[in-house]
Design a protein around this motif. Structure first.
Motif, mmCIF file in Angstrom:
data_model
loop_
_atom_site.group_PDB
_atom_site.id
_atom_site.type_symbol
_atom_site.label_atom_id
_atom_site.label_comp_id
_atom_site.label_asym_id
_atom_site.label_seq_id
_atom_site.Cartn_x
_atom_site.Cartn_y
_atom_site.Cartn_z
ATOM 1 N N GLU A 130 -11.400 -9.688 5.993
ATOM 2 C CA GLU A 130 -11.344 -9.597 4.539
ATOM 3 C C GLU A 130 -11.738 -8.193 4.080
ATOM 4 O OE1 GLU A 130 -12.343 -13.139 1.674
ATOM 5 O OE2 GLU A 130 -14.141 -12.046 2.257
ATOM 6 N N LYS A 131 -10.975 -7.633 3.194
ATOM 7 C CA LYS A 131 -11.381 -6.350 2.622
ATOM 8 C C LYS A 131 -12.587 -6.550 1.720
ATOM 9 C CE LYS A 131 -6.814 -4.260 2.519
ATOM 10 N NZ LYS A 131 -5.745 -3.881 1.610
ATOM 11 N N LYS A 132 -13.326 -5.473 1.520
ATOM 12 C CA LYS A 132 -14.567 -5.602 0.751
ATOM 13 C C LYS A 132 -14.287 -5.943 -0.708
ATOM 14 C CE LYS A 132 -19.108 -3.720 0.341
ATOM 15 N NZ LYS A 132 -19.803 -2.523 -0.041
ATOM 16 N N ASP A 133 -13.336 -5.269 -1.281
ATOM 17 C CA ASP A 133 -13.031 -5.508 -2.688
ATOM 18 C C ASP A 133 -11.672 -6.186 -2.802
ATOM 19 O OD1 ASP A 133 -12.397 -5.533 -5.304
ATOM 20 O OD2 ASP A 133 -12.842 -3.422 -5.673
ATOM 21 N N GLU A 134 -11.725 -7.504 -3.021
ATOM 22 C CA GLU A 134 -10.482 -8.273 -3.039
ATOM 23 C C GLU A 134 -9.625 -7.956 -4.239
ATOM 24 O OE1 GLU A 134 -11.897 -12.241 -2.880
ATOM 25 O OE2 GLU A 134 -12.734 -12.004 -0.880
ATOM 26 N N THR A 135 -10.239 -7.382 -5.265
ATOM 27 C CA THR A 135 -9.467 -7.095 -6.475
ATOM 28 C C THR A 135 -8.438 -5.995 -6.207
ATOM 29 O OG1 THR A 135 -11.069 -5.474 -7.247
ATOM 30 C CG2 THR A 135 -11.357 -7.737 -7.985
ATOM 31 N N GLN A 136 -8.595 -5.280 -5.085
ATOM 32 C CA GLN A 136 -7.612 -4.243 -4.750
ATOM 33 C C GLN A 136 -6.322 -4.814 -4.195
ATOM 34 O OE1 GLN A 136 -8.098 -1.158 -5.688
ATOM 35 N NE2 GLN A 136 -10.036 -1.908 -6.503
ATOM 36 N N HIS A 137 -6.338 -6.105 -3.817
ATOM 37 C CA HIS A 137 -5.134 -6.698 -3.243
ATOM 38 C C HIS A 137 -3.981 -6.749 -4.229
ATOM 39 C CE1 HIS A 137 -6.344 -7.987 0.695
ATOM 40 N NE2 HIS A 137 -7.491 -8.423 0.215
ATOM 41 N N HIS A 138 -4.344 -6.775 -5.505
ATOM 42 C CA HIS A 138 -3.333 -7.039 -6.529
ATOM 43 C C HIS A 138 -2.489 -5.806 -6.779
ATOM 44 C CE1 HIS A 138 -1.633 -8.908 -10.082
ATOM 45 N NE2 HIS A 138 -1.826 -7.766 -10.698
ATOM 46 N N GLU A 139 -1.227 -5.892 -6.388
ATOM 47 C CA GLU A 139 -0.291 -4.823 -6.734
ATOM 48 C C GLU A 139 0.868 -5.433 -7.504
ATOM 49 O OE1 GLU A 139 0.418 -3.226 -2.839
ATOM 50 O OE2 GLU A 139 -1.750 -2.856 -2.781
ATOM 51 N N PRO A 140 1.327 -4.744 -8.520
ATOM 52 C CA PRO A 140 2.403 -5.318 -9.323
ATOM 53 C C PRO A 140 3.635 -5.603 -8.463
ATOM 54 C CG PRO A 140 1.584 -3.267 -10.287
ATOM 55 C CD PRO A 140 0.954 -3.401 -8.938
ATOM 56 N N GLU A 141 4.184 -6.780 -8.611
ATOM 57 C CA GLU A 141 5.411 -7.149 -7.910
ATOM 58 C C GLU A 141 6.455 -7.377 -8.983
ATOM 59 O OE1 GLU A 141 6.232 -8.257 -4.541
ATOM 60 O OE2 GLU A 141 4.459 -7.170 -3.872
ATOM 61 N N LEU A 142 7.484 -6.579 -8.959
ATOM 62 C CA LEU A 142 8.436 -6.678 -10.062
ATOM 63 C C LEU A 142 9.304 -7.920 -9.960
ATOM 64 C CD1 LEU A 142 9.364 -2.930 -10.414
ATOM 65 C CD2 LEU A 142 7.891 -4.317 -11.880
ATOM 66 N N ASP A 143 9.472 -8.436 -8.732
ATOM 67 C CA ASP A 143 10.401 -9.553 -8.602
ATOM 68 C C ASP A 143 9.767 -10.907 -8.900
ATOM 69 O OD1 ASP A 143 8.849 -9.316 -6.399
ATOM 70 O OD2 ASP A 143 10.450 -9.571 -4.935
ATOM 71 N N GLN A 144 8.431 -11.034 -8.784
ATOM 72 C CA GLN A 144 7.792 -12.256 -9.279
ATOM 73 C C GLN A 144 6.426 -11.910 -9.864
ATOM 74 O OE1 GLN A 144 7.455 -15.163 -6.132
ATOM 75 N NE2 GLN A 144 5.859 -14.078 -5.032
#
Lengths: 278, 278
Positions: free
Chosen positions: A2-16
């Motif tokens: 697990e990465k330390k800061d899970e909030t970094q996982h969120h990247e914009p996905e244009l298709d959904q």
């Protein structure tokens, strides 16, 4: 790992797009749940975990587990480890009262939470976010509270163990220990962070920006002194639809800084809409 | 003629900066109060108004009025009109408990508020913003509450009429009717708006961005049901130092949209620092 800061996982996905206010898929209208697991950084709920639930509870796992309606999780294995060692945990789920009555999609987390409460014999807190719906849906305070009360009746009808269940409305319950935890969480979260997680803009009102700590703090047992005072910091397991994951990525990032366990999650797919795809 | 949205008055002034967290002057260290009145859009408290206070209260105006320590106002004449007609108003002032004891500068609004309470025989609410200081000064919740309690002792020592005075800490009192008003205010204020008024940046935590509605709502009598329930929406007069004006520009912008009177203000200059200017 697990990465330390899970909030970094969120990247914009244009298709959904999947967040607490919007769920939209690419052509065909089907959500790609494998992609969502990658994007959010949660884990797939696999057969070995379902078998473990079977062994630990000595009862058949719920049909929503067997059929993959609940398909993803965060640290559900830690909850089972704790349970196996005789340590306590509690359940937290909620409802944003935006309509008079619950429909089948709304009932999924409650039906599943009822099963978890029965199987593990644990306390449950249910947050009715009447303040959230007042802020997002442009309902009056009074109308939001009325809907919360109507929704509570439908929730009670799911048959929870009344000796182990606390249902509360934010408008009634925010204050005291709960408000103190809201402030503690808010101090750990920058505007840049919530903008990254939730996509707020300058035109959004500050009620929206103030809300994430309110949905975060039921994950911390000290927010409920009448339930957990003197108890040994029990873990929290949150059954919810996966669109609520952003709130709890934020919460999991903050929890250790405040001396709490990260809440664990068990997450469902969305109820299919009653429409024909052509 | 008052502009509709008072929050637009605020334009950055590079030569002097006055906001709730920072007061700094140009060379020489003297604040230009005339310029501040222009910049904020409030009114000068002139001799005719002081004479009117004398007539209405049948007692000599406080030395802080005669010597111009309180030098600016918003709608103080409306408060006097209301008083003359026998309508009720109440006083609201506050303290951010950032230190163990109050110094002379901190005492100015309290000494003056005590005079106003005696002269007009009106109720008073005193907000101890322990949540604000917890968020701005990086104090723990517990330490902020302790300082609030210590400060309350100094405030009580000013001699307020105990039958007409309500002192509260935010950590104790936020919730219920107060929290509902916080949500109503937050819905009326965009992120762009608070950024314009207070100069927040993306690196500021969301506790700061959530706070302005908390300082706003004591201006509305419905935030105190045990004091004002059934009363006819009394007006509110806020004695404070002029650095608090940004909070109440925002509050005055929102008040009519929620069916309340705009709170009136009577504003003091800053206590001179005990240092030698060369």
């Amino acid at each position: 790992m697990e990465k330390k800061d899970e909030t970094q996982h969120h990247e914009p996905e244009l298709d959904q797009v999947v967040n607490p206010w919007q769920v939209s898929a690419k052509d065909g209208g089907k959500i790609d749940y494998d992609k969502l697991i990658d994007q959010f950084g949660c884990q797939r709920l696999d057969q070995s975990l379902i078998d473990r639930v079977h062994r630990l509870t000595s009862r058949p796992p719920h049909v929503f587990l067997r059929r993959g309606v609940f398909f993803a999780h965060r640290d559900f294995n830690d909850i089972l480890d704790a349970y196996e060692k005789g340590q306590k945990f509690y359940l937290y789920t909620g409802r944003g009262p935006s309509s008079e009555a619950l429909h089948l999609g709304h009932l999924i987390p409650f039906m599943f939470t009822k099963y978890l409460q029965d199987a593990f014999k644990v306390p449950l807190v249910i947050q009715l976010t009447d303040d959230e719906k007042c802020m997002w849906k442009n309902l009056s305070v009074e109308e939001s509270q009325r809907l919360a009360r109507e929704n509570a009746k439908d929730i009670i009808a799911c048959g929870f163990d009344i000796s182990r269940t606390f249902i509360f409305s934010d408008f009634d319950y925010v204050g005291g220990a709960f408000y103190k935890n809201m402030v503690r969480v808010a101090k750990c979260v920058t505007l840049n962070k919530v903008t990254g997680i939730f996509g707020f803009s300058g035109e959004d009102h500050i009620g929206k920006i103030s809300f994430p700590p309110i949905q975060a703090v039921p994950s911390f047992p000290s927010s409920f002194p009448h339930l957990f005072q003197g108890k040994d910091n029990p873990r929290c397991l949150i059954p919810c639809a996966i669109d609520q994951d952003p709130y709890f990525r934020m919460t999991r990032d903050v929890a250790p800084r405040l001396g709490y366990h990260k809440p664990a999650l068990i997450e469902s797919s969305f109820f299919p809409a009653l429409q024909v795809y052509v």
